[in-house]
Enzyme design. Structure first.
Site, PDB file in Angstrom:
ATOM      1  CD  GLU B  49      -1.664  -2.369   1.672  1.00 55.72           C
ATOM      2  OE1 GLU B  49      -0.458  -2.576   1.976  1.00 55.72           O
ATOM      3  OE2 GLU B  49      -2.549  -3.245   1.812  1.00 55.72           O
ATOM      4  CG  PHE B 111      -9.191 -10.126  11.217  1.00 58.42           C
ATOM      5  CD1 PHE B 111      -7.957 -10.582  11.640  1.00 58.42           C
ATOM      6  CD2 PHE B 111      -9.474 -10.100   9.867  1.00 58.42           C
ATOM      7  CE1 PHE B 111      -7.009 -11.020  10.723  1.00 58.42           C
ATOM      8  CE2 PHE B 111      -8.532 -10.541   8.942  1.00 58.42           C
ATOM      9  CZ  PHE B 111      -7.298 -10.994   9.378  1.00 58.42           C
ATOM     10  CD  GLN B 112      -6.960  -7.656   7.474  1.00 54.72           C
ATOM     11  OE1 GLN B 112      -7.900  -7.440   6.718  1.00 54.72           O
ATOM     12  NE2 GLN B 112      -5.793  -8.113   7.048  1.00 54.72           N
ATOM     13  CE  LYS B 161     -17.610  -6.998   3.590  1.00 53.34           C
ATOM     14  NZ  LYS B 161     -17.205  -8.380   3.878  1.00 53.34           N
ATOM     15  CG  MET B 475      22.353  12.920   3.572  1.00 53.55           C
ATOM     16  SD  MET B 475      23.491  14.089   2.794  1.00 53.55           S
ATOM     17  CE  MET B 475      22.439  14.780   1.514  1.00 53.55           C
TER      18      MET B 475
END
Lengths: 162, 564, 555
Positions: B49, B111-112, B161, B475
């Protein structure tokens, strides 16, 4: 310097997290923050007391104003604002001291809202200074618990018109 | 007719002209993915993602349109966090949609489930948790408006959802009820500020314009800037984010200022008597120690965001608005014959340019990273879209790739996100398929989102990655060399992969370049190739970025290469 | 003598007996990295900060010690967010140190500045922004204390650059006193007594064991209880290994992809004894249909978990191990023989099964073979999705700390870095990451880390060329309208492994599975195995979302 900032925001869940989140993110110190609905139920007024110089105040106001939910921000000058705070204070008492505590309460116009064998609970609304004075006088008796709302304020219309 | 939230979602995207989404599906997003099945929207499936949001960000930066990305609840949403913060710091219009568990499960540690609304408060311009399908359309309209208006920024919408599956009557086109905040100064005050600025310009003998990302974001502002600079003969320096706001090949251009800016830009800022900041925010990488910054100058600040005025540095005058409008107003307001002479100032600057040009050592048989960037510049005639990662590669790209037009130099300036460049290049190429897109990368940064090679290959996104491979987190190594007595702690990237083989493993073209002679050929070959290309340039491992302002120093007090 | 914040940091970590840090350097924490050179703490340089936090998490799960992760400000800090949330949801003791811009610049949108304390408020057990060097040692002490005590969890400490440069005397506090934080370990005797009564009276009891049993180290105690009482025991995903996977009273996992017999047992039971479990939606399905005939006993360290999702009859707040010890002292079981007989019948009637194939590798077969080969010798990390469920079905975990999996947040890409962390913690163990092709791609850059430190983890990719679990849902509930799940364009995993200097292997036929596994185990190097498995294999049984757990699809 201390400033009272009055913020009008859209009233919906999450708006307080946005305002408070801003203060932590920018690491501004706030002394108190009080929120409640206004005459319009869709709008909440948040009164914030902050300490800092004019530059800090300027930044705080601009950053707060930038929040999408914020409708307006104003700096209420101390001398041109009506400020109030509510405190509930439970004081330890004995038979000997009870009278003295009630006497102090009367002088301040504080209400006795509860009493037990060894405590009195007082309620007082007033300016911050009045509350501080009351607290100072009650301290020697022993304050067992105290709750304060934080300051709320409105601009004084009579001073605007002058 | 009743419609599900998912259907309303897709329709509303179409109403906003969205034709590309970068995303990654998951359980709670299934209703939306099902609607996308036949929708005329191209869905680019990334491999993480983070790739999706950086790609949407790159897409937005080059196109000026909103970049849209989508991720599922929980880890999908949290994987967007770095990308949101990146877009937020650089004011990029991105709308991110996250799936969420159904409203009745919210707060149960389901969940999630992750509180992405709370998590993203500090790193979005605004965010929403939609709990009612009836609000969905309105929220989306607000989000697109907020992302693009004023100072742009990312907006996140969290979509449970059940909000996607609930059916409601066709919603009306919403009227936006967002609070409109009036100007925070009165018209009289504005007029006073404008006159003050015009008088400051007319009196200035050593003016400099300091242009930032705000000029890029304001459509057409680069023309207004050029007009003003030429009309008033004012030299222009840009920030990293402002690259392309003013042609760097122009005689009045000073290049970039700041920590790794040109000496002449930093000298000019240090010595100027008027600094006109436009769409810039006095970032610490630009100003060094703020009390030393442009201390001989009156400071004028033009910005869309009132909160930026006076945030870091007290200014003498300011105006709030779109960079284009403000620059036009100033250009119209000045009269060239009324200006103090800048002759001497411009001569002085030319002298500095001659005395302190950007330069690097050319060693026999060793590829200088700067040379690679120069060659990319040559071979693309300065017309490519350049994305960068973060670190030395980013600074060399900024120093040696001269940009002449806006929206062509894409880099994570504020957050400094390693791994940004490659997915951003994918987004950029999708937005501008006809332009050459190069990601100038470091070996450390490129590894962070290397998985997106699959996205590029599958979608035939013909981007070029030039890895300036020095085997170090360069760097950080440079800082350790200069400030920690060469004690290289955890900056050597032992175990680097074979980038050529990786590219091949993904079905891209991989090229390895080990001598300076091969550099131009490899770049030509990459440009000619009609598929993603990864070029692994083995460059001088301990080359440093110079000039350099040490952190906390004054910007005219720069370190440079020690003469050997 | 005054020393710098960076030095205080290192000395405080030594006081906490930290031996490994997973991290990635950056400008704001260079002072610490400079000190690390002179310290014997081993630093594992990852390739993305997500790798660092998952590795620290895997290290903690495998060792029981707190995992430590160190990253720079801005993107370094935000890159840990998913890992912090992962550890939070699964109650893993991790301490995360993030660099921050100097205190004078905080709030200015400085380069690489981000409000990580604000961002992580809802996904840490606690977090700190250290504003003065004199507080540093105390805060580190508190951070480790909070992370490891009570219900464990991640604690984040944000370290501004100037705090690391300033100097102070070093005093490491011997004890911690935090007013608002006093976890309770001892179960209330009255509650325990009441629970014992219920157990004695019950006809059809079931134990529902969760991750708390693993975290508390209560495995022996649970086993003793089960052996003494014969109570059938099911486990959540997080609880696997809390009771031996081959124990006769073990019912396997319950919930959305649990065994049919576990779900039937829970549905029919008259007493449910939840131990260190939190009635997660993936375990319970539709709550109204979850154990509808049962009284509930709930043993948990976290009072906030009690009656959060279901109303509990007898809550016992405290440490599972201590409470089970008390219960074991006095427990008198009822006669459960009829109940056990009924369950045995269900076990015979509804075993876990799949259709074996001679030509195409079935994913379940790969996992069975791994189990068959390495049994208790291995630590298994997984990613998230179908393969995770197949591991839960077909790998019998006989000990705790054997299974590392993201149960609560369900984080794809967790497996490889967690395996790396576990391998660092347990250098002598065999560590497998059983991954999906989608999940593996999320963090494959960490192969470089495994190779650099010669951590011989074995990655078994169950490669079905799609996001299998999402595809399964689309097949079953969206009429096979496959949207956004195709991963046909994957890299050549064998070549990829080789380009990192790891070993790449492939198996395309069932007959190749065993030899390839043997080869992978025999080499002392990181190995990636590309198992080309059947693309449209589904995870069954399955409870459709929103249904009661006994309403299972079996195929």
């Amino acid at each position: 310097m201390r400033h009272i900032i009055s913020v009008l925001v859209r009233n919906h869940p999450g708006v307080l997290s946005h305002v408070v989140g801003l203060f932590t993110r920018r690491s501004y110190n706030i002394e108190s923050l009080a929120a409640g609905v206004t005459e319009n139920p869709e709008i909440t007024r948040i009164t914030i007391v902050v300490t800092g110089d004019d530059r800090v105040l300027d930044q705080v106001m601009k950053q707060v104003n930038k929040l999408v939910d914020v409708l307006s921000v104003s700096d209420l000058k101390y001398d041109q604002a009506i400020t109030r705070e509510l405190a509930i204070i439970t004081v330890k008492t004995t038979l000997q001291t009870r009278g003295a505590v009630i006497e102090i309460a009367n002088v301040f116009g504080a209400k006795v809202v509860d009493m037990s064998e060894d405590t009195i609970t007082l309620e007082l609304s007033g300016t911050e200074r009045v509350l501080q004075n009351l607290v100072r006088l009650l301290k020697p008796f022993g304050i067992s618990e105290m709750a304060r709302t934080g300051m709320i304020a409105l601009a004084m219309k009579s001073s605007e018109e002058q | 007719m009743k419609k599900t939230g998912a259907k309303i979602f897709v329709e509303t995207l179409l109403e906003h002209g969205v034709n590309t989404i970068f995303g990654y599906p998951g359980g709670v997003l299934l209703p939306i993915y099902d609607e996308l099945y036949h929708a005329p929207i191209r869905h680019i499936l990334t491999r993480h993602e983070q790739g999706a949001i950086h790609a949407a960000d790159g897409y937005a930066r080059v196109s000026g349109k909103v970049g849209v990305c989508m991720a599922t609840s929980g880890p999908g949403a949290t994987n967007l966090v770095t990308g949101l913060a990146t877009a937020f710091m650089d004011s990029v219009p991105v709308v991110a949609f996250t799936g969420q568990v159904s409203t009745h499960l919210l707060g149960n540690d389901s969940f999630q489930e992750a509180d992405i609304y709370g998590i993203s408060i500090p790193i979005t311009k605004y965010n929403y948790l939609v709990k009612d399908t009836a609000r969905l359309k309105e929220v989306m309209y607000e989000a697109f408006y907020l992302a693009t208006s004023g100072r742009p920024g990312p907006v996140l919408i969290d979509l449970p959802k059940d909000v996607q599956t609930t059916q409601i009557d066709e919603p009306k086109l919403p009227e936006l009820t967002l609070p409109l905040k009036g100007p925070h100064y009165t018209p009289e005050e504005r007029k006073r500020q404008l006159e003050l600025i015009l008088s400051l310009i007319s009196k200035a003998e050593r003016p400099v314009i300091y242009a930032g990302g705000g000029v890029i974001k304001s459509e057409g502002a680069e023309k207004a800037l050029r007009h003003l600079a030429e009309k008033a003969k004012i030299p222009v320096t840009t920030t990293l984010m402002g690259k392309g706001a003013f042609p760097e090949t122009h005689p009045l251009s000073l290049g970039m200022l700041g920590m790794h800016g040109t000496r002449y830009a930093n000298y000019a800022v240090a010595k100027c008597d008027l600094l006109i900041a436009v769409g810039a925010r006095f970032d610490d990488r630009v100003t060094g120690e703020p009390s030393t910054f442009a201390r001989e100058a009156k400071i004028v600040h033009l910005d869309i965001d009132p909160a930026e005025v006076g945030k870091i540095i007290q200014v003498d005058a300011y105006l709030i608005g779109q960079a284009k409008d403000l620059l036009q107003e100033l250009a119209e307001g000045i009269e060239p014959q009324g200006l103090a002479s800048h002759e001497e100032w411009l001569l002085q600057i030319d002298q500095w340019k001659r005395d302190f040009p950007l330069s690097y050592p050319k060693k026999e048989g060793v590829i200088s990273p700067q040379y690679v960037v120069e060659q990319i510049y040559e071979k693309t005639q300065g017309e490519a879209i350049i994305t960068t990662e973060v670190g030395q590669n980013q600074m060399w790209a900024a120093q040696y790739y001269k940009c002449s037009r806006p929206r062509s130099f894409i880099s994570s300036g504020g957050l400094g996100t390693m791994g940004y460049g490659f997915p951003a290049a994918i987004g950029a190429k999708i937005a501008c398929p006809d332009r050459i897109v190069f990601d100038i990368a470091g070996d450390g940064s490129f590894q962070m989102n290397i998985q997106e090679l699959a996205t590029a290959v599958y979608n035939k996104v013909n981007v070029k990655v030039a890895i300036l491979n020095n085997g170090f987190l360069g760097m950080v190594r440079q800082w350790q060399e200069l400030f920690y007595g060469r004690r290289y702690s955890q900056t050597r990237l032992s175990g680097n992969p074979d980038f050529v083989k990786i590219a091949e493993g993904y079905g891209a073209l991989g090229l390895r370049v080990e001598t300076p002679e091969e550099v131009p050929l490899a770049i030509e070959r990459a440009i000619a190739e009609d598929r993603p290309v990864v070029i692994d340039f083995h460059v001088d491992p301990e080359e440093n970025v110079y000039p350099m302002v040490p952190p906390g120093g004054a910007i005219n007090d720069m370190l440079d290469r020690k003469e050997k | 003598m005054k020393i710098s914040g960076s030095e205080i940091f290192i000395r405080s970590l030594k006081e906490e007996k930290v031996s490994h840090i997973f991290g990635f350097p950056g400008a704001t924490i260079l002072g610490i990295y400079n000190q690390l050179l002179d310290s014997d703490i081993q630093h594992i340089l990852v390739r993305h900060e997500q790798g660092a936090i998952h590795a620290a998490d895997g290290y903690a799960r495998a060792s029981g010690k707190p995992g430590v992760c160190l990253v720079t400000s801005g993107p370094g800090a935000t890159n840990t967010v998913t890992g912090v949330a992962t550890a939070f949801m699964d109650s893993i003791p991790v301490v995360i140190f993030t660099g921050q811009v100097p205190t004078s610049m905080i709030g200015n949108d400085a380069f690489q500045e981000v409000d990580i304390v604000g961002i992580t408020r809802s996904i840490t057990k606690h977090n700190y922004l250290v504003s003065q060097v004199k507080d540093l040692a105390r805060i580190i002490k508190e951070a480790f204390h909070i992370a490891t005590t009570g219900r464990p969890g991640p604690v984040l400490v944000d370290l501004p650059r100037d705090v690391l440069m300033d100097e102070a005397e070093f005093h490491y506090p011997a004890e911690v006193s935090i007013r608002g934080y006093k976890p309770n370990y001892i179960g209330h005797p009255k509650q325990i007594e009441a629970a014992l009564k219920l157990i004695a009276k019950a006809k059809r009891p079931v134990i529902y064991s969760g991750g708390g049993v693993i975290r508390s180290g209560a495995r022996q105690e649970l086993l003793e209880l089960v052996n003494k009482t014969n109570i059938p025991t099911t486990s959540t995903l997080m609880g696997l290994g809390g009771i031996p996977g081959d124990h006769p009273r073990f019912l396997g996992m319950l919930g959305m992809h649990g065994t049919k017999y576990a779900n039937l047992a829970v549905t029919e039971c008259d007493l449910l004894i939840a131990i260190g479990a939190r009635f997660d939606d993936r375990a319970t399905g539709k709550l109204e249909k979850f154990a509808p005939k049962a009284k509930y006993i709930h043993i948990d360290i976290d009072p906030a978990t009690i009656s959060k999702n279901v109303r509990v009859h007898i809550p016992i707040v405290g440490d599972a191990k201590l409470i089970l010890r008390e219960i074991n002292k006095a427990v008198v079981p009822g006669d459960y023989s009829a109940w056990i007989e009924r369950i045995e019948e269900w076990k015979r009637e509804f075993p876990l099964s799949y259709q074996q194939d001679d030509e195409i590798i079935k994913p379940q077969y790969v996992i069975e073979q791994i189990y068959d080969l390495v049994k208790d010798r291995a630590i298994i990390a997984t990613d998230v999705g179908q393969h995770q469920m197949w591991v839960a079905h077909y790998y019998k975990f006989n000990d705790r700390r054997m299974l590392l999996t993201s149960g609560g947040l369900g984080t794809m890409g967790y497996g490889l870095p967690a395996a790396i962390g576990a391998q660092v913690a347990c250098p002598d163990k065999l560590v497998f990451d059983i991954a999906g092709d989608g999940s593996f791609q999320m963090v494959l850059q960490e192969l470089a880390t495994a190779v650099q430190y010669n951590l011989p983890v074995k990655v078994a990719i169950i490669n079905n060329q799609c996001l299998g679990m999402v595809r399964q849902w689309q097949e079953l509930f969206m009429n096979k309208r496959y949207s956004g799940v195709c991963l046909k364009c994957a890299p050549d995993f064998v070549k990829l492994a080789e380009s990192y200097g790891a070993v790449g292997l492939r198996a395309s036929k069932p007959a190749e599975v065993r030899p390839v596994l043997n080869e992978a185990i025999s080499v002392n190097k990181p190995v990636v195995i590309d198992f080309r498995v059947a693309c449209e294999e589904n995870v069954f049984p399955m409870v459709p979302a929103g249904a009661g757990i006994e309403e299972m699809l079996l195929s």
